[in-house]
Design an enzyme around this catalytic site. Structure first.
Site, PDB file in Angstrom:
ATOM      1  N   ILE A   1       0.819  -1.217   0.000  1.00 17.90           N
ATOM      2  CA  ILE A   1       0.000   0.000   0.000  1.00 17.90           C
ATOM      3  C   ILE A   1       0.859   1.276   0.000  1.00 17.90           C
ATOM      4  O   ILE A   1       0.404   2.334  -0.429  1.00 17.90           O
ATOM      5  CB  ILE A   1      -0.977  -0.027   1.205  1.00 17.90           C
ATOM      6  CG1 ILE A   1      -2.221   0.781   0.940  1.00 17.90           C
ATOM      7  CG2 ILE A   1      -0.302   0.401   2.490  1.00 17.90           C
ATOM      8  CD1 ILE A   1      -3.335   0.579   1.967  1.00 17.90           C
TER       9      ILE A   1
ATOM     10  N   HIS B   1       5.976 -12.120   5.702  1.00 15.74           N
ATOM     11  CA  HIS B   1       5.810 -11.685   4.316  1.00 15.74           C
ATOM     12  C   HIS B   1       7.169 -11.364   3.734  1.00 15.74           C
ATOM     13  O   HIS B   1       8.043 -10.813   4.407  1.00 15.74           O
ATOM     14  CB  HIS B   1       4.900 -10.455   4.230  1.00 15.74           C
ATOM     15  CG  HIS B   1       5.237  -9.367   5.203  1.00 15.74           C
ATOM     16  ND1 HIS B   1       4.879  -9.435   6.532  1.00 15.74           N
ATOM     17  CD2 HIS B   1       5.910  -8.200   5.051  1.00 15.74           C
ATOM     18  CE1 HIS B   1       5.301  -8.354   7.158  1.00 15.74           C
ATOM     19  NE2 HIS B   1       5.943  -7.582   6.279  1.00 15.74           N
TER      20      HIS B   1
END
Ligand code: 5GP
Ligand code: ZN
Length: 114
Positions: free
Chosen positions: A31, A100
């Site tokens: 994002i 991640h």
């Protein structure tokens, strides 16, 4: 995990621009991109940090790296160069406690990181 941001993305409770998925892994745009290409590659399995990895997850982590390689090729940054990063805990700046891989590419990346 009900309070995990990335589990919520996996459950489609929070939207994300998903660019890859299979039965074990998804990848989506970060994002707040730190490079022209900044993707996050995550396992569907909730693992809070690299410290919680167990022997049964060894194949899964190789799978994460292989997806990073495939995405780098698809994005056209495999030959010019890219970086994969996994932050672990506070000193590394981990903000989301679901492991991640960051895939960063599309510009010259400095070393060492800050
Ligand atoms: P960390 O600091 O934990 O290694 O990285 C977390 C990453 O998740 C950051 O790069 C941050 O920009 C990204 N991120 C945080 N919230 C969201 C979100 O709601 N959606 C997406 N797509 N990325 C997020
Ligand atoms: Zn999670």
């Amino acid at each position: 995990m009900s309070d995990c941001l990335f589990c919520k993305i996996l459950a489609q409770e929070i939207p994300a621009n998903i660019i890859y998925e299979d039965d074990k892994i998804i990848a989506f745009d970060d994002i707040q991109p730190q490079a022209p290409h900044h993707k996050l590659i995550i396992p569907r399995k909730h693992i809070a940090t690299l410290n919680e990895l167990t022997p049964e997850d060894i194949y899964l982590t190789g799978h994460l790296l292989y997806v990073a390689q495939q995405l780098a090729k698809k994005l056209g940054t495999a030959d010019t160069g890219y970086r994969v990063v996994m932050n672990c805990n506070q000193d590394a700046g981990q903000a989301v406690y679901h492991i991640h891989l960051h895939l960063l590419g599309g510009r010259k990346l400095s070393w060492p990181p800050g």
